[in-house]
Design an enzyme around this catalytic site. Structure first.
Site, PDB file in Angstrom:
ATOM      1  N   HIS A  76       7.267 -30.967   9.747  1.00 53.37           N
ATOM      2  CA  HIS A  76       6.854 -29.575   9.565  1.00 53.37           C
ATOM      3  C   HIS A  76       5.729 -29.620   8.439  1.00 53.37           C
ATOM      4  O   HIS A  76       4.925 -28.783   8.425  1.00 53.37           O
ATOM      5  CB  HIS A  76       8.057 -28.640   9.233  1.00 53.37           C
ATOM      6  CG  HIS A  76       9.270 -28.625  10.286  1.00 53.37           C
ATOM      7  ND1 HIS A  76       8.922 -28.269  11.588  1.00 53.37           N
ATOM      8  CD2 HIS A  76      10.222 -29.268  10.130  1.00 53.37           C
ATOM      9  CE1 HIS A  76      10.185 -28.470  12.132  1.00 53.37           C
ATOM     10  NE2 HIS A  76      10.968 -29.094  11.433  1.00 53.37           N
ATOM     11  N   THR A  91       2.894  -1.397   8.886  1.00 51.20           N
ATOM     12  CA  THR A  91       3.236  -2.363   9.962  1.00 51.20           C
ATOM     13  C   THR A  91       3.551  -3.587   9.677  1.00 51.20           C
ATOM     14  O   THR A  91       3.998  -4.630  10.129  1.00 51.20           O
ATOM     15  CB  THR A  91       1.997  -2.436  10.990  1.00 51.20           C
ATOM     16  OG1 THR A  91       0.922  -2.983  10.426  1.00 51.20           O
ATOM     17  CG2 THR A  91       1.768  -1.075  11.714  1.00 51.20           C
ATOM     18  N   ASP A 123       1.052  -1.137  -0.098  1.00 50.84           N
ATOM     19  CA  ASP A 123       0.157  -0.054   0.047  1.00 50.84           C
ATOM     20  C   ASP A 123       0.946   1.228  -0.074  1.00 50.84           C
ATOM     21  O   ASP A 123       2.049   1.126   0.065  1.00 50.84           O
ATOM     22  CB  ASP A 123      -1.069  -0.104   1.071  1.00 50.84           C
ATOM     23  CG  ASP A 123      -0.494   0.148   2.646  1.00 50.84           C
ATOM     24  OD1 ASP A 123       0.708   0.326   2.555  1.00 50.84           O
ATOM     25  OD2 ASP A 123      -1.030   0.377   3.502  1.00 50.84           O
ATOM     26  N   HIS A 181       9.785 -24.172   8.390  1.00 51.24           N
ATOM     27  CA  HIS A 181       8.689 -24.725   9.162  1.00 51.24           C
ATOM     28  C   HIS A 181       7.301 -24.489   8.789  1.00 51.24           C
ATOM     29  O   HIS A 181       6.647 -25.523   8.593  1.00 51.24           O
ATOM     30  CB  HIS A 181       8.831 -24.398  10.696  1.00 51.24           C
ATOM     31  CG  HIS A 181      10.000 -24.844  11.364  1.00 51.24           C
ATOM     32  ND1 HIS A 181      10.179 -24.748  12.756  1.00 51.24           N
ATOM     33  CD2 HIS A 181      11.053 -25.345  10.752  1.00 51.24           C
ATOM     34  CE1 HIS A 181      11.362 -25.431  13.001  1.00 51.24           C
ATOM     35  NE2 HIS A 181      11.870 -25.484  11.989  1.00 51.24           N
ATOM     36  N   CYS A 190       3.190  -2.994   4.134  1.00 55.71           N
ATOM     37  CA  CYS A 190       2.319  -2.209   4.247  1.00 55.71           C
ATOM     38  C   CYS A 190       3.078  -1.074   5.416  1.00 55.71           C
ATOM     39  O   CYS A 190       4.275  -1.484   5.750  1.00 55.71           O
ATOM     40  CB  CYS A 190       0.914  -2.412   4.976  1.00 55.71           C
ATOM     41  SG  CYS A 190       0.656  -3.411   6.380  1.00 55.71           S
TER      42      CYS A 190
HETATM   43  C1  RB5 Z   1      -2.168   2.905   6.467  1.00 52.63           C
HETATM   44  O1  RB5 Z   1      -2.066   4.174   6.794  1.00 52.63           O
HETATM   45  C2  RB5 Z   1      -1.767   1.757   7.207  1.00 52.63           C
HETATM   46  O2  RB5 Z   1      -3.078   1.499   8.116  1.00 52.63           O
HETATM   47  C3  RB5 Z   1      -1.320   0.574   6.578  1.00 52.63           C
HETATM   48  O3  RB5 Z   1      -0.224   0.672   5.833  1.00 52.63           O
HETATM   49  C4  RB5 Z   1      -1.074  -0.668   7.604  1.00 52.63           C
HETATM   50  O4  RB5 Z   1      -0.062  -0.399   8.575  1.00 52.63           O
HETATM   51  C5  RB5 Z   1      -2.075  -1.658   8.065  1.00 52.63           C
HETATM   52  O5  RB5 Z   1      -1.893  -2.508   8.636  1.00 52.63           O
END
Ligand code: RB5
Length: 147
Positions: free
Chosen positions: A132, A66, A7, A97, A64
């Site tokens: 596994h 996180t 994203d 695994h 993304c």
């Molecule tokens: C986008 O702002 C953010 O929410 C996305 O990149 C991600 O971290 C979602 O899990």
């Protein structure tokens, strides 16, 4: 063929991973997003996961902010095992695994140097099979019982 996608929150790291893949001779397909173009993470996660399920790509890398959103979304695609990883050991284990089809990274969590080592560890690892493999089969049996 490696599917790659992010994203807008992961596009800078995605571009760095693309450069790494190029330099190391890996073939990849970039499903977007492009820098400056907003993308909701469930959309790119579904696209990349579908490219693996269909056989167009062998494995995938999703980014993304996180790594959490894309991993949750990719794991909703039937047949997919996506692993959210933040360290090199886990990246290796995700393949050895868990036979993960996709690894998920967070641009706001993992710096580019570590992220590229994570990608390297995942791509160089092989699934170990044996006990596994039996456990991976059990994961997929859970999915089958849901439908
Ligand atoms: C986008 O702002 C953010 O929410 C996305 O990149 C991600 O971290 C979602 O899990």
């Amino acid at each position: 063929m490696i599917a790659i996608g992010s994203d807008h929150g992961g596009v800078v790291l995605k571009e760095a991973i693309k450069e790494f893949l190029k330099q190391n001779g890996y073939e990849f397909k970039d499903f977007g997003t492009q820098p400056g173009v907003p993308m909701d993470y469930p959309d790119i996660a579904e696209t990349v996961a579908n490219s693996v399920v269909s056989g167009e790509c062998d494995k995938g890398i999703l980014v993304c902010g996180t790594g959490i959103g894309v991993s949750i979304a990719a794991n909703k695609v039937k047949g997919i095992r996506a692993a959210h990883v933040t360290d090199v050991f886990s990246a290796k284990m995700a393949k050895e695994h868990n036979d993960a089809h996709i690894i998920c990274l967070g641009e706001r969590i993992t710096g580019p140097g570590l992220a590229l080592e994570i990608v390297r560890a995942y791509l160089e690892a092989e699934h170990l099979g044996g006990r596994h493999g039996r456990r991976v089969d059990k994961i997929m049996a859970i999915e089958d019982r849901q439908n």
